[in-house]
Design a protein around this motif. Structure first.
Motif, PDB file in Angstrom:
ATOM      1  N   VAL A   1      33.069  39.853  48.888  1.00 32.38           N
ATOM      2  CA  VAL A   1      32.563  38.833  47.973  1.00 32.38           C
ATOM      3  C   VAL A   1      33.357  38.899  46.664  1.00 32.38           C
ATOM      4  N   VAL A   2      33.824  37.735  46.235  1.00 32.47           N
ATOM      5  CA  VAL A   2      34.677  37.668  45.048  1.00 32.47           C
ATOM      6  C   VAL A   2      34.069  36.728  44.015  1.00 32.47           C
ATOM      7  N   ASP A   3      34.087  37.183  42.766  1.00 31.07           N
ATOM      8  CA  ASP A   3      33.741  36.329  41.643  1.00 31.07           C
ATOM      9  C   ASP A   3      35.069  35.999  40.963  1.00 31.07           C
ATOM     10  N   THR A   4      35.381  34.701  40.875  1.00 33.31           N
ATOM     11  CA  THR A   4      36.721  34.340  40.388  1.00 33.31           C
ATOM     12  C   THR A   4      36.972  34.741  38.944  1.00 33.31           C
ATOM     13  N   SER A   5      35.907  35.026  38.192  1.00 32.20           N
ATOM     14  CA  SER A   5      36.146  35.449  36.811  1.00 32.20           C
ATOM     15  C   SER A   5      36.529  36.932  36.739  1.00 32.20           C
ATOM     16  N   ARG A   6      36.303  37.644  37.844  1.00 29.79           N
ATOM     17  CA  ARG A   6      36.667  39.071  37.870  1.00 29.79           C
ATOM     18  C   ARG A   6      37.270  39.412  39.227  1.00 29.79           C
ATOM     19  N   ILE A   7      38.381  38.766  39.524  1.00 28.52           N
ATOM     20  CA  ILE A   7      38.960  38.906  40.858  1.00 28.52           C
ATOM     21  C   ILE A   7      39.344  40.358  41.160  1.00 28.52           C
ATOM     22  N   ASP A   8      39.849  41.070  40.149  1.00 28.77           N
ATOM     23  CA  ASP A   8      40.358  42.421  40.434  1.00 28.77           C
ATOM     24  C   ASP A   8      39.285  43.404  40.874  1.00 28.77           C
ATOM     25  N   ASP A   9      37.988  43.060  40.659  1.00 28.28           N
ATOM     26  CA  ASP A   9      36.920  43.940  41.113  1.00 28.28           C
ATOM     27  C   ASP A   9      36.955  44.190  42.614  1.00 28.28           C
ATOM     28  N   CYS A  10      37.534  43.270  43.357  1.00 26.89           N
ATOM     29  CA  CYS A  10      37.472  43.410  44.806  1.00 26.89           C
ATOM     30  C   CYS A  10      38.710  44.087  45.377  1.00 26.89           C
ATOM     31  N   TYR A  11      39.685  44.433  44.551  1.00 24.82           N
ATOM     32  CA  TYR A  11      40.903  45.054  45.071  1.00 24.82           C
ATOM     33  C   TYR A  11      40.651  46.292  45.928  1.00 24.82           C
ATOM     34  N   PRO A  12      39.773  47.228  45.455  1.00 14.72           N
ATOM     35  CA  PRO A  12      39.573  48.434  46.282  1.00 14.72           C
ATOM     36  C   PRO A  12      39.082  48.099  47.688  1.00 14.72           C
ATOM     37  N   ALA A  13      38.182  47.124  47.780  1.00  7.00           N
ATOM     38  CA  ALA A  13      37.641  46.758  49.087  1.00  7.00           C
ATOM     39  C   ALA A  13      38.732  46.163  49.970  1.00  7.00           C
ATOM     40  N   VAL A  14      39.508  45.240  49.413  1.00  6.26           N
ATOM     41  CA  VAL A  14      40.586  44.608  50.183  1.00  6.26           C
ATOM     42  C   VAL A  14      41.587  45.664  50.650  1.00  6.26           C
ATOM     43  N   ASP A  15      41.978  46.548  49.728  1.00 15.32           N
ATOM     44  CA  ASP A  15      42.911  47.623  50.088  1.00 15.32           C
ATOM     45  C   ASP A  15      42.366  48.455  51.235  1.00 15.32           C
ATOM     46  N   TYR A  16      41.088  48.822  51.110  1.00  5.76           N
ATOM     47  CA  TYR A  16      40.508  49.711  52.110  1.00  5.76           C
ATOM     48  C   TYR A  16      40.480  49.056  53.492  1.00  5.76           C
ATOM     49  N   PHE A  17      39.994  47.818  53.550  1.00  2.00           N
ATOM     50  CA  PHE A  17      39.851  47.176  54.858  1.00  2.00           C
ATOM     51  C   PHE A  17      41.210  46.898  55.486  1.00  2.00           C
ATOM     52  N   GLU A  18      42.208  46.604  54.654  1.00  2.00           N
ATOM     53  CA  GLU A  18      43.557  46.416  55.193  1.00  2.00           C
ATOM     54  C   GLU A  18      44.053  47.698  55.852  1.00  2.00           C
ATOM     55  N   ARG A  19      43.864  48.801  55.144  1.00  2.00           N
ATOM     56  CA  ARG A  19      44.334  50.085  55.676  1.00  2.00           C
ATOM     57  C   ARG A  19      43.553  50.491  56.918  1.00  2.00           C
ATOM     58  N   ALA A  20      42.239  50.225  56.912  1.00  2.00           N
ATOM     59  CA  ALA A  20      41.395  50.648  58.027  1.00  2.00           C
ATOM     60  C   ALA A  20      41.559  49.737  59.244  1.00  2.00           C
ATOM     61  N   GLY A  21      42.235  48.601  59.070  1.00  2.00           N
ATOM     62  CA  GLY A  21      42.413  47.678  60.184  1.00  2.00           C
ATOM     63  C   GLY A  21      41.119  46.982  60.580  1.00  2.00           C
ATOM     64  N   LEU A  22      40.223  46.856  59.625  1.00  2.00           N
ATOM     65  CA  LEU A  22      38.951  46.183  59.909  1.00  2.00           C
ATOM     66  C   LEU A  22      39.081  44.698  59.587  1.00  2.00           C
ATOM     67  N   PRO A  23      38.664  43.817  60.507  1.00  2.00           N
ATOM     68  CA  PRO A  23      38.729  42.387  60.197  1.00  2.00           C
ATOM     69  C   PRO A  23      37.890  42.076  58.956  1.00  2.00           C
ATOM     70  N   PHE A  24      38.470  41.315  58.038  1.00  2.00           N
ATOM     71  CA  PHE A  24      37.670  40.945  56.869  1.00  2.00           C
ATOM     72  C   PHE A  24      38.005  39.535  56.408  1.00  2.00           C
ATOM     73  N   VAL A  25      37.068  38.988  55.668  1.00  2.00           N
ATOM     74  CA  VAL A  25      37.176  37.637  55.141  1.00  2.00           C
ATOM     75  C   VAL A  25      36.880  37.721  53.649  1.00  2.00           C
ATOM     76  N   VAL A  26      37.656  36.995  52.855  1.00  2.00           N
ATOM     77  CA  VAL A  26      37.380  36.934  51.425  1.00  2.00           C
ATOM     78  C   VAL A  26      36.449  35.748  51.184  1.00  2.00           C
ATOM     79  N   GLY A  27      35.269  36.027  50.669  1.00  2.00           N
ATOM     80  CA  GLY A  27      34.304  34.967  50.392  1.00  2.00           C
ATOM     81  C   GLY A  27      34.163  34.773  48.895  1.00  2.00           C
ATOM     82  N   VAL A  28      34.606  33.631  48.412  1.00  2.00           N
ATOM     83  CA  VAL A  28      34.518  33.357  46.979  1.00  2.00           C
ATOM     84  C   VAL A  28      33.132  32.783  46.700  1.00  2.00           C
TER      85      VAL A  28
END
Lengths: 192, 142
Positions: free
Chosen positions: A108-135
């Motif tokens: 889940v992303v709040d466009t006024s604070r996009i960088d808050d979600c970086y750790p989650a995106v990084d983690y799921f990319e590395r773990a190979g888990l399917p993910f979707v960015v929901g704004v």
């Protein structure tokens, strides 16, 4: 008095709802869950991303975090769990316990604070888990268009970036269906 | 130090044995934040290691008949009572307000003693048929 369990245990499946503080994770879970979100406390290992401690190989500490979760009964033998999990900037959480066996994740992303979600995106990319960015469109308004969000996050083209409103059940369901679609693709690839 | 002349001496009232702040002149020290219960891992005799990594938050747990006759700790008894019908570990943890790690250790102990059925899944990632069922199920809700 003793009595055997009346029901057979359902097969549980889970989807992770991740994102920064206050982006609407619990709202998302609550919008679709058949129970009002419950909270469990769990231990997580934090590995500080070494900007300020270059000398050490890794500085791991554990922290207790509160996780909100809910569930949706699909039928008598299948139950979907949704776990809302925090991710703080500057720390990459070791979500291994949580991610094991998960279908996928909605970041889940709040466009006024996009960088808050970086750790989650990084983690799921590395773990190979399917993910979707929901704004999450607070008040139906979107600060940036989805292409701009995709550009800011630099996620692969296969990762869907969708817009949804965490307050509405139908909207959350649609976002989860996109996650499930990704999960299905992965499951089909694994079968081959 | 001067001793009071007598019980009626107005200048030096006798207050033997009374702790200073109970005289009401000054506010008592702010109470320390009291821990609501035992520190979590006291219940597990200090063990913190995860017993079985395949047991996750969503793993379903149900009580076996022997559990209702067994002598159990209050925490274990509470788990057994909750699991008459299958329940996830996360729900047990939330309802008993017990740390997830603690819950998992107690559940593992109860399973080892033959009091709980822990439904550990075989495959790491769900199969396509299961995912299709979730998709259809979600589509059918409003």
């Amino acid at each position: 008095m003793p009595e055997p369990p009346r029901r057979k245990a359902p097969v549980p499946v889970k989807i992770i709802v991740a994102g920064g503080f206050g982006v609407g994770k619990t709202t998302t879970v609550g919008a679709i869950s058949e129970i009002s979100p419950l909270t469990t406390e769990a231990e997580m290992t934090m590995e500080s991303v070494g900007v300020d401690d270059p000398g050490q190989a890794s500085a791991k500490t554990t922290t207790t975090i509160a996780m909100d979760f809910g569930c949706v009964t699909i039928d008598q033998t299948l139950k979907l769990y949704l776990f809302g999990t925090p991710g703080q900037s500057r720390f990459s959480f070791m979500w291994d316990d949580l991610v094991r066996g998960a279908l996928g994740a909605l970041v889940v992303v709040d466009t006024s604070r996009i960088d808050d979600c970086y750790p989650a995106v990084d983690y799921f990319e590395r773990a190979g888990l399917p993910f979707v960015v929901g704004v999450n469109t607070f008040n139906g308004q979107l600060g940036y268009n989805l292409d701009e969000v995709r550009w800011a996050l630099t996620v692969r083209d296969e990762v869907p970036v969708v817009q949804f409103d965490a307050r509405f059940r139908g909207s959350v369901r649609d976002a989860l269906l996109v996650v499930l679609d990704q999960a299905l693709n992965k499951a089909l690839r694994m079968r081959q | 130090m001067r001793y009071p002349a007598g019980p009626d001496d107005p200048e030096h009232p006798a207050t033997p044995g009374v702790r200073p702040f109970l005289r009401g002149k000054e506010a008592p020290p702010a109470p320390q934040e009291v821990a609501p219960a035992l520190r979590p891992f006291v219940i597990t005799s200090g063990r913190v290691a995860a017993v079985d990594p395949d047991i996750g938050l969503e793993t379903q747990v149900s009580a076996l008949p022997s559990a209702f006759y067994a002598r159990l700790s209050p925490e274990q008894r509470a788990i057994v009572q909750l699991c008459r019908d299958p329940l996830s570990l996360a729900e047990i943890s939330a309802q008993l307000r017990m740390h997830f790690g603690v819950t998992r250790i107690l559940v593992c102990d109860l399973r080892a003693a033959g009091h709980l059925d822990v439904h550990v899944l075989q495959s790491d990632f769900p199969d396509p048929d299961t995912i299709m069922r979730v998709i259809r199920g979600l589509r059918s809700i409003l």
